[in-house]
Design a protein around this motif. Structure first.
Motif, PDB file in Angstrom:
ATOM      1  N   ASN A  72       1.158  -1.032   5.744  1.00 30.63           N
ATOM      2  CA  ASN A  72       0.656  -1.145   4.490  1.00 30.63           C
ATOM      3  C   ASN A  72       1.298  -0.074   3.684  1.00 30.63           C
ATOM      4  OD1 ASN A  72      -0.844   0.769   5.266  1.00 30.63           O
ATOM      5  ND2 ASN A  72      -2.750  -0.446   5.168  1.00 30.63           N
ATOM      6  N   TYR A  73       1.287   0.893   4.034  1.00 34.10           N
ATOM      7  CA  TYR A  73       2.017   2.319   3.617  1.00 34.10           C
ATOM      8  C   TYR A  73       3.441   2.028   2.789  1.00 34.10           C
ATOM      9  CZ  TYR A  73       3.618   2.612   8.292  1.00 34.10           C
ATOM     10  OH  TYR A  73       3.888   2.411   9.665  1.00 34.10           O
ATOM     11  N   VAL A  74       4.251   0.828   3.701  1.00 38.04           N
ATOM     12  CA  VAL A  74       5.665   0.412   3.332  1.00 38.04           C
ATOM     13  C   VAL A  74       5.470  -0.497   2.124  1.00 38.04           C
ATOM     14  CG1 VAL A  74       7.496  -0.735   3.822  1.00 38.04           C
ATOM     15  CG2 VAL A  74       6.662   0.852   5.699  1.00 38.04           C
ATOM     16  N   GLU A  75       4.424  -1.483   2.130  1.00 36.66           N
ATOM     17  CA  GLU A  75       4.102  -2.216   1.065  1.00 36.66           C
ATOM     18  C   GLU A  75       3.858  -1.589  -0.016  1.00 36.66           C
ATOM     19  OE1 GLU A  75       1.201  -6.176   0.697  1.00 36.66           O
ATOM     20  OE2 GLU A  75       0.445  -4.611   1.479  1.00 36.66           O
ATOM     21  N   ARG A  76       2.995  -0.527  -0.052  1.00 40.62           N
ATOM     22  CA  ARG A  76       2.661   0.392  -1.283  1.00 40.62           C
ATOM     23  C   ARG A  76       4.217   1.083  -1.888  1.00 40.62           C
ATOM     24  NH1 ARG A  76      -2.624   3.528   1.234  1.00 40.62           N
ATOM     25  NH2 ARG A  76      -3.367   1.710   2.029  1.00 40.62           N
ATOM     26  N   HIS A  77       5.035   1.165  -1.026  1.00 42.51           N
ATOM     27  CA  HIS A  77       6.282   1.911  -1.833  1.00 42.51           C
ATOM     28  C   HIS A  77       6.923   0.955  -2.421  1.00 42.51           C
ATOM     29  CE1 HIS A  77       7.571   5.807   0.403  1.00 42.51           C
ATOM     30  NE2 HIS A  77       6.664   6.116  -0.527  1.00 42.51           N
ATOM     31  N   ILE A  78       7.223  -0.424  -1.900  1.00 42.76           N
ATOM     32  CA  ILE A  78       7.744  -1.788  -2.239  1.00 42.76           C
ATOM     33  C   ILE A  78       7.268  -2.048  -3.438  1.00 42.76           C
ATOM     34  CG2 ILE A  78       8.457  -4.343  -2.057  1.00 42.76           C
ATOM     35  CD1 ILE A  78       8.792  -3.217   1.132  1.00 42.76           C
ATOM     36  N   LYS A  79       5.893  -2.263  -3.637  1.00 36.53           N
ATOM     37  CA  LYS A  79       5.082  -2.600  -5.063  1.00 36.53           C
ATOM     38  C   LYS A  79       5.390  -1.549  -6.033  1.00 36.53           C
ATOM     39  CE  LYS A  79       0.699  -3.808  -4.594  1.00 36.53           C
ATOM     40  NZ  LYS A  79      -0.772  -3.685  -3.916  1.00 36.53           N
ATOM     41  N   ALA A  80       5.396  -0.395  -5.746  1.00 35.85           N
ATOM     42  CA  ALA A  80       5.750   0.696  -6.702  1.00 35.85           C
ATOM     43  C   ALA A  80       7.182   0.441  -7.304  1.00 35.85           C
ATOM     44  CB  ALA A  80       5.604   2.253  -6.048  1.00 35.85           C
ATOM     45  N   ILE A  81       8.163   0.317  -6.414  1.00 32.72           N
ATOM     46  CA  ILE A  81       9.601  -0.136  -6.685  1.00 32.72           C
ATOM     47  C   ILE A  81       9.765  -1.454  -7.750  1.00 32.72           C
ATOM     48  CG2 ILE A  81      11.904  -0.567  -5.615  1.00 32.72           C
ATOM     49  CD1 ILE A  81      11.076   1.192  -3.392  1.00 32.72           C
ATOM     50  N   SER A  82       8.898  -2.280  -7.307  1.00 30.29           N
ATOM     51  CA  SER A  82       8.772  -3.489  -8.019  1.00 30.29           C
ATOM     52  C   SER A  82       8.690  -3.589  -9.326  1.00 30.29           C
ATOM     53  CB  SER A  82       7.982  -4.847  -7.089  1.00 30.29           C
ATOM     54  OG  SER A  82       6.759  -4.471  -7.484  1.00 30.29           O
ATOM     55  N   HIS A  83       7.965  -2.566  -9.618  1.00 32.02           N
ATOM     56  CA  HIS A  83       7.622  -2.365 -11.119  1.00 32.02           C
ATOM     57  C   HIS A  83       8.924  -2.289 -11.991  1.00 32.02           C
ATOM     58  CE1 HIS A  83       3.128  -2.522 -11.309  1.00 32.02           C
ATOM     59  NE2 HIS A  83       3.423  -2.076  -9.747  1.00 32.02           N
ATOM     60  N   ILE A 130       5.510   7.382 -10.774  1.00 29.36           N
ATOM     61  CA  ILE A 130       6.120   8.577 -10.549  1.00 29.36           C
ATOM     62  C   ILE A 130       7.102   8.095  -9.289  1.00 29.36           C
ATOM     63  CG2 ILE A 130       6.046  10.642  -9.397  1.00 29.36           C
ATOM     64  CD1 ILE A 130       5.391  10.964 -12.446  1.00 29.36           C
ATOM     65  N   ILE A 131       6.261   7.677  -8.259  1.00 32.48           N
ATOM     66  CA  ILE A 131       7.181   7.118  -6.876  1.00 32.48           C
ATOM     67  C   ILE A 131       8.262   6.374  -7.372  1.00 32.48           C
ATOM     68  CG2 ILE A 131       7.099   6.438  -4.704  1.00 32.48           C
ATOM     69  CD1 ILE A 131       5.905   9.146  -5.219  1.00 32.48           C
ATOM     70  N   GLY A 132       7.877   4.998  -8.057  1.00 30.52           N
ATOM     71  CA  GLY A 132       8.895   4.050  -8.261  1.00 30.52           C
ATOM     72  C   GLY A 132      10.320   4.503  -9.111  1.00 30.52           C
ATOM     73  N   SER A 133       9.958   5.602 -10.007  1.00 32.74           N
ATOM     74  CA  SER A 133      11.210   6.049 -10.829  1.00 32.74           C
ATOM     75  C   SER A 133      12.015   6.850  -9.854  1.00 32.74           C
ATOM     76  CB  SER A 133      10.526   7.079 -12.134  1.00 32.74           C
ATOM     77  OG  SER A 133       9.813   7.780 -11.415  1.00 32.74           O
TER      78      SER A 133
END
Length: 389
Positions: free
Chosen positions: A22-33, A374-377
């Protein structure tokens, strides 16, 4: 036009384990924005129904293809490993063809965790010119574990990773661990992410009859060391009775931990088990709590610690892995791994001092360092560097 990124995670939530990766999913969700993403996840299954079971879904705002392949069980380890690797790669190819119809050709590939996920990424690089980056979350690289073993595995892993343009690590300790194994690349630390819209501030003015402590994990003995936390609570009940510990999460050892708490005589009077909870429910529990306690034997970087900060509550945590990088005297208390006597002492201390921590400062730290934007950017900057080089 948004960058199109194909995600190849080694771990990802699935019907066999809804909390896996789920920690990977959170990264991917942030990137998807900020970019167009698609997820291709492959996993073995003893009972897939067919040799290859393909599942397609739209989740959050992106497509996800999960392919489950029948695990080889001949009983000869070397043969089973070889067959399973070949089936894994075939499953990735099957899933990629499905994804192509829904997503089209990606601009680049993003591998989450070594090693076998890199093989298909390298094929796409050689066959189609699609470059890739790697993100590493695995605690096995930490000095506390040193679990990256096997001469051939190390050589293949290092070589595959060198074909990537960047390696991002969720903590500096993971990066240092990888480098100690001889990994060479452009390393960047990009930490875990917390949804600060879900994990909002606690009610500072709330009144409580008993001080609530919270722990969130899979409730295992190793690495989370939950029995030690239960023993600390038991020891503390001899000194005071104005607190209770709430345990959130489920795992294969949950029943054993409940039985142990009952044996200690603290179940349902000082210790309460709540099972698996959604992110929103975890956020609700955090808001109702005064502080979080973690006592891990190792930890790459704890997502729930970041969530606690986002809710404005301090933490007690062991000084392992990436935790000292995020926890200091302004945000909680660090203790030596495995020191149960000190754990009891520090919980007792925090029961009296938790209100001295500044909730606004804790939340500001989470917003400025671990929020979705922040993480997505940070990932988008890496992608642009790859595509523009």
């Amino acid at each position: 036009m948004k960058i199109k990124v194909l995600m190849l995670p080694k771990c990802y939530p699935n019907y066999l384990d809804p909390t896996e990766g789920n920690y990977v999913e959170r990264h991917i969700k942030a990137i998807s924005h900020l970019s167009a993403v698609a997820v291709l996840y492959v996993h073995s299954d003893d009972n897939p129904g067919e040799r290859y079971n393909v599942q397609f879904s739209q989740e959050h705002n992106f497509p996800v293809v999960r392919v489950f392949f029948k695990r080889s069980v001949f009983g000869w380890s070397a043969l089973d490993k070889t067959i399973n690797l070949l089936r894994y790669l075939k499953a990735q190819n099957i899933g990629y063809r499905v994804m192509m119809r829904e997503f089209g050709t990606p601009s680049l590939t993003h591998v989450h965790m070594l090693t076998r996920t890199c093989i298909f990424a390298l094929y796409l690089k050689w066959a189609k010119g699609i470059r890739f980056v790697v993100s590493e979350h695995w605690s096995g690289f930490l000095k506390e574990r040193r679990a990256y073993n096997g001469v051939l595995r190390k050589r293949i892993g290092r070589w595959l990773s060198e074909q990537a343009d960047f390696i991002t690590c969720v903590s500096e300790s993971i990066m240092i661990g990888m480098q100690s194994y001889g990994f060479k690349n452009n390393f960047v630390v990009i930490p875990n992410v917390v949804d600060t819209d879900i994990f909002q501030m606690k009610n500072i003015n709330s009144k409580k009859e008993r001080i609530k402590i919270i722990h969130v994990s899979r409730l295992d003995t190793h690495p989370k060391n939950l029995p030690a936390i239960l023993r600390a609570v038991k020891n503390l009940t001899a000194k005071r009775t104005d607190f209770e510990l709430h345990l959130i999460g489920s795992g294969v050892e949950s029943g054993r931990q409940i039985t142990y708490a009952e044996k200690l005589g603290i179940l349902n009077n000082y210790v309460f088990f709540h099972g698996y909870k959604s992110y929103q429910e975890v956020a609700d529990f955090l808001r109702q709590s005064s502080f979080l306690v973690m006592f891990s034997n190792y930890e790459s970087q704890s997502c729930v610690i970041l969530e606690a900060f986002s809710c404005g509550i301090p933490v007690i945590a062991s000084k392992v892995g990436g935790i000292p990088e995020i926890v200091n005297s302004e945000r909680g208390i660090l203790i030596k791994k495995g020191d149960e006597e000190k754990l009891t002492e520090v919980i007792n201390q925090m029961l009296d001092t938790h209100q001295n921590y500044n909730p606004l400062s804790l939340r500001s730290y989470a917003l400025n360092n671990f929020s979705i934007s922040i993480i997505g950017s940070q990932f988008i900057k890496i992608y642009l560097r790859v595509l523009n080089s």
